[in-house]
Design a protein around this motif. Structure first.
Motif, PDB file in Angstrom:
ATOM      1  N   GLY A 184      44.376  23.790  37.731  1.00 34.35           N
ATOM      2  CA  GLY A 184      43.203  24.189  37.558  1.00 34.35           C
ATOM      3  C   GLY A 184      43.160  25.014  36.213  1.00 34.35           C
ATOM      4  N   LEU A 185      44.241  25.375  35.803  1.00 30.84           N
ATOM      5  CA  LEU A 185      44.546  26.192  34.533  1.00 30.84           C
ATOM      6  C   LEU A 185      44.094  25.506  33.205  1.00 30.84           C
ATOM      7  CD1 LEU A 185      47.430  28.100  35.587  1.00 30.84           C
ATOM      8  CD2 LEU A 185      44.774  28.663  35.963  1.00 30.84           C
ATOM      9  N   SER A 193      41.154  25.782  30.965  1.00 32.80           N
ATOM     10  CA  SER A 193      39.945  25.707  31.506  1.00 32.80           C
ATOM     11  C   SER A 193      39.169  27.118  31.553  1.00 32.80           C
ATOM     12  CB  SER A 193      40.315  25.125  33.051  1.00 32.80           C
ATOM     13  OG  SER A 193      41.093  26.102  33.789  1.00 32.80           O
ATOM     14  N   ARG A 194      38.221  27.180  32.081  1.00 34.80           N
ATOM     15  CA  ARG A 194      37.769  28.698  31.986  1.00 34.80           C
ATOM     16  C   ARG A 194      38.628  29.593  32.853  1.00 34.80           C
ATOM     17  NH1 ARG A 194      35.515  32.859  29.615  1.00 34.80           N
ATOM     18  NH2 ARG A 194      34.150  33.938  31.058  1.00 34.80           N
ATOM     19  N   LYS A 195      39.130  29.094  34.093  1.00 38.82           N
ATOM     20  CA  LYS A 195      40.215  29.654  34.825  1.00 38.82           C
ATOM     21  C   LYS A 195      41.351  30.297  34.227  1.00 38.82           C
ATOM     22  CE  LYS A 195      42.269  28.882  39.467  1.00 38.82           C
ATOM     23  NZ  LYS A 195      42.491  27.925  40.552  1.00 38.82           N
ATOM     24  N   GLY A 196      41.809  29.189  33.511  1.00 38.36           N
ATOM     25  CA  GLY A 196      43.021  29.401  32.762  1.00 38.36           C
ATOM     26  C   GLY A 196      42.709  30.572  31.686  1.00 38.36           C
ATOM     27  N   GLU A 197      41.558  30.481  31.093  1.00 37.42           N
ATOM     28  CA  GLU A 197      41.189  31.383  29.977  1.00 37.42           C
ATOM     29  C   GLU A 197      41.301  32.788  30.529  1.00 37.42           C
ATOM     30  OE1 GLU A 197      37.879  30.807  27.472  1.00 37.42           O
ATOM     31  OE2 GLU A 197      38.398  28.717  27.231  1.00 37.42           O
ATOM     32  N   LEU A 198      40.591  32.826  31.701  1.00 39.45           N
ATOM     33  CA  LEU A 198      40.705  34.259  32.327  1.00 39.45           C
ATOM     34  C   LEU A 198      41.954  34.750  33.100  1.00 39.45           C
ATOM     35  CD1 LEU A 198      37.078  33.633  34.251  1.00 39.45           C
ATOM     36  CD2 LEU A 198      37.421  35.166  32.161  1.00 39.45           C
ATOM     37  N   LEU A 199      42.794  33.861  33.333  1.00 39.04           N
ATOM     38  CA  LEU A 199      44.071  34.250  33.798  1.00 39.04           C
ATOM     39  C   LEU A 199      44.730  34.807  32.791  1.00 39.04           C
ATOM     40  CD1 LEU A 199      45.618  34.469  36.554  1.00 39.04           C
ATOM     41  CD2 LEU A 199      46.286  32.264  36.224  1.00 39.04           C
ATOM     42  N   GLU A 229      45.670  31.206  45.282  1.00 38.16           N
ATOM     43  CA  GLU A 229      45.131  32.474  44.856  1.00 38.16           C
ATOM     44  C   GLU A 229      45.328  32.982  43.630  1.00 38.16           C
ATOM     45  OE1 GLU A 229      43.094  34.352  47.017  1.00 38.16           O
ATOM     46  OE2 GLU A 229      43.141  32.840  48.379  1.00 38.16           O
ATOM     47  N   PRO A 230      44.536  33.712  43.064  1.00 34.85           N
ATOM     48  CA  PRO A 230      44.603  34.319  41.598  1.00 34.85           C
ATOM     49  C   PRO A 230      45.988  35.052  41.243  1.00 34.85           C
ATOM     50  CG  PRO A 230      42.392  34.504  42.121  1.00 34.85           C
ATOM     51  CD  PRO A 230      43.223  34.219  43.108  1.00 34.85           C
TER      52      PRO A 230
END
Length: 103
Positions: A56-57, A89-95, A2-3
């Motif tokens: 996945g980051l 990754s996109r997920k890493g950037e957002l986090l 989870e985030p």
């Protein structure tokens, strides 16, 4: 994962954040270069990259040639890839953006 779990894991490990922040600045880079800039041992950086990739980051960069416009820390206009290059990754950037806002 989870985030919220990812965020708490990253916040508890400053080395993960160091690598991710470096990739944010560099856009694309490889383990030895990240090690030099962050001051972390190469073996530790490679383990961190593997863990971040499994979460996945970060993601591996495909292709045989890298342009300086993509890899900001490269000195020549084009570089033939001799290493495994990574980027957020996109997920890493957002986090990372979310973490930077909260700290």
């Amino acid at each position: 994962m989870e985030p919220q779990d990812l965020m708490s894991r990253l916040l508890s490990n400053e080395e993960f954040l160091m690598v991710m922040r470096h990739l944010k600045r560099a856009n694309i880079d490889y383990g030895k270069s990240i090690s030099r800039v962050t001051g972390l041992p190469l073996e530790r950086v490679l383990r961190i990259l593997d863990e971040l990739e499994s979460m996945g980051l970060v993601e591996r960069v495909q292709g045989k040639v890298l342009k300086r416009s993509k890899a900001r820390f490269k000195l020549s206009n084009e570089v033939r890839k001799h290493h495994v290059y990574y980027r957020l990754s996109r997920k890493g950037e957002l986090l990372l953006r979310s973490i930077n806002r909260s700290t």
